[in-house]
Design a protein around this motif. Structure first.
Motif, PDB file in Angstrom:
ATOM      1  N   GLU A  57       0.838  -1.202   0.000  1.00  0.00           N
ATOM      2  CA  GLU A  57       0.000   0.000   0.000  1.00  0.00           C
ATOM      3  C   GLU A  57       0.869   1.246   0.000  1.00  0.00           C
ATOM      4  O   GLU A  57       0.429   2.321  -0.388  1.00  0.00           O
ATOM      5  CB  GLU A  57      -0.939   0.012   1.202  1.00  0.00           C
ATOM      6  CG  GLU A  57      -0.214   0.044   2.538  1.00  0.00           C
ATOM      7  CD  GLU A  57      -1.120  -0.124   3.735  1.00  0.00           C
ATOM      8  OE1 GLU A  57      -1.505   0.900   4.328  1.00  0.00           O
ATOM      9  OE2 GLU A  57      -1.457  -1.284   4.045  1.00  0.00           O
ATOM     10  N   ILE A  58       2.123   1.093   0.444  1.00  0.00           N
ATOM     11  CA  ILE A  58       3.069   2.203   0.494  1.00  0.00           C
ATOM     12  C   ILE A  58       4.467   1.679   0.227  1.00  0.00           C
ATOM     13  O   ILE A  58       4.819   0.583   0.651  1.00  0.00           O
ATOM     14  CB  ILE A  58       2.997   2.938   1.858  1.00  0.00           C
ATOM     15  CG1 ILE A  58       3.896   4.179   1.857  1.00  0.00           C
ATOM     16  CG2 ILE A  58       3.333   2.005   3.006  1.00  0.00           C
ATOM     17  CD1 ILE A  58       3.683   5.066   3.071  1.00  0.00           C
ATOM     18  N   VAL A  59       5.260   2.468  -0.492  1.00  0.00           N
ATOM     19  CA  VAL A  59       6.677   2.181  -0.703  1.00  0.00           C
ATOM     20  C   VAL A  59       7.457   3.307  -0.044  1.00  0.00           C
ATOM     21  O   VAL A  59       7.198   4.488  -0.291  1.00  0.00           O
ATOM     22  CB  VAL A  59       7.030   2.084  -2.204  1.00  0.00           C
ATOM     23  CG1 VAL A  59       8.536   2.024  -2.403  1.00  0.00           C
ATOM     24  CG2 VAL A  59       6.370   0.870  -2.831  1.00  0.00           C
ATOM     25  N   VAL A  60       8.393   2.924   0.805  1.00  0.00           N
ATOM     26  CA  VAL A  60       9.269   3.877   1.477  1.00  0.00           C
ATOM     27  C   VAL A  60      10.599   3.854   0.728  1.00  0.00           C
ATOM     28  O   VAL A  60      11.217   2.804   0.585  1.00  0.00           O
ATOM     29  CB  VAL A  60       9.466   3.500   2.960  1.00  0.00           C
ATOM     30  CG1 VAL A  60      10.340   4.523   3.645  1.00  0.00           C
ATOM     31  CG2 VAL A  60       8.124   3.376   3.662  1.00  0.00           C
ATOM     32  N   LEU A  61      11.004   5.006   0.238  1.00  0.00           N
ATOM     33  CA  LEU A  61      12.180   5.115  -0.610  1.00  0.00           C
ATOM     34  C   LEU A  61      13.277   5.879   0.115  1.00  0.00           C
ATOM     35  O   LEU A  61      13.093   7.034   0.504  1.00  0.00           O
ATOM     36  CB  LEU A  61      11.793   5.839  -1.901  1.00  0.00           C
ATOM     37  CG  LEU A  61      12.858   6.054  -2.953  1.00  0.00           C
ATOM     38  CD1 LEU A  61      13.468   4.734  -3.401  1.00  0.00           C
ATOM     39  CD2 LEU A  61      12.249   6.783  -4.142  1.00  0.00           C
ATOM     40  N   GLY A  62      14.416   5.211   0.341  1.00  0.00           N
ATOM     41  CA  GLY A  62      15.571   5.841   0.972  1.00  0.00           C
ATOM     42  C   GLY A  62      16.574   6.265  -0.080  1.00  0.00           C
ATOM     43  O   GLY A  62      17.080   5.436  -0.823  1.00  0.00           O
ATOM     44  N   LEU A  63      16.842   7.572  -0.155  1.00  0.00           N
ATOM     45  CA  LEU A  63      17.661   8.123  -1.228  1.00  0.00           C
ATOM     46  C   LEU A  63      19.052   8.560  -0.760  1.00  0.00           C
ATOM     47  O   LEU A  63      19.535   9.624  -1.112  1.00  0.00           O
ATOM     48  CB  LEU A  63      16.926   9.295  -1.879  1.00  0.00           C
ATOM     49  CG  LEU A  63      15.659   8.880  -2.638  1.00  0.00           C
ATOM     50  CD1 LEU A  63      14.819  10.093  -2.993  1.00  0.00           C
ATOM     51  CD2 LEU A  63      16.025   8.087  -3.871  1.00  0.00           C
ATOM     52  N   GLY A  64      19.705   7.730   0.033  1.00  0.00           N
ATOM     53  CA  GLY A  64      21.063   8.018   0.462  1.00  0.00           C
ATOM     54  C   GLY A  64      21.115   8.814   1.757  1.00  0.00           C
ATOM     55  O   GLY A  64      20.113   8.980   2.450  1.00  0.00           O
ATOM     56  N   SER A  65      22.296   9.318   2.065  1.00  0.00           N
ATOM     57  CA  SER A  65      22.496   9.976   3.362  1.00  0.00           C
ATOM     58  C   SER A  65      21.801  11.322   3.471  1.00  0.00           C
ATOM     59  O   SER A  65      21.453  11.747   4.563  1.00  0.00           O
ATOM     60  CB  SER A  65      23.990  10.141   3.646  1.00  0.00           C
ATOM     61  OG  SER A  65      24.580  10.968   2.667  1.00  0.00           O
TER      62      SER A  65
END
Length: 112
Positions: free
Chosen positions: A35-43
């Protein structure tokens, strides 16, 4: 790395520029669909929102949260602990070259 509640996958994206509709399409073909995607884009997190990716996932009925990787992993874990159907895609804190991901023991394996 790309994660679901029950699985983790190697993800070829290494920099924010590598994060595209195609690299996140995985989340539209898995079951159950997050239902949700959590996107980590580096530091440092997103310098600008990935609007094309956001529109694509929204059209697929999936919400997208973009943030730095440390907070994204934390958010993914909280949502997963709450038994939410969540996906996560996380870049390393600092970009790494393709050769840094190579398995140093792969050449020692004899595949039949």
């Amino acid at each position: 790395i790309a994660c679901l509640s029950h699985s983790a996958f190697l993800w070829r994206a290494r920099t924010p520029a590598d994060v595209t509709v195609d690299t996140l399409r995985l989340f539209t073909v898995v079951h159950p669909r997050p239902e949700i995607v959590v996107l980590g884009l580096g530091s440092r997190g997103p310098r600008q929102r990935l609007e094309a990716v956001e529109r694509f996932l929204k059209a697929e009925g999936i919400a997208l949260e973009q943030m730095d990787t440390a907070n994204a992993v934390h958010t993914f874990n909280i949502l997963n602990d709450e038994k939410r159907t969540v996906g996560g895609a996380f870049l390393t804190l600092e970009p790494r070259g393709a050769d840094e991901y190579a398995d140093p023991y792969a050449d020692r394996c004899a595949w039949a």
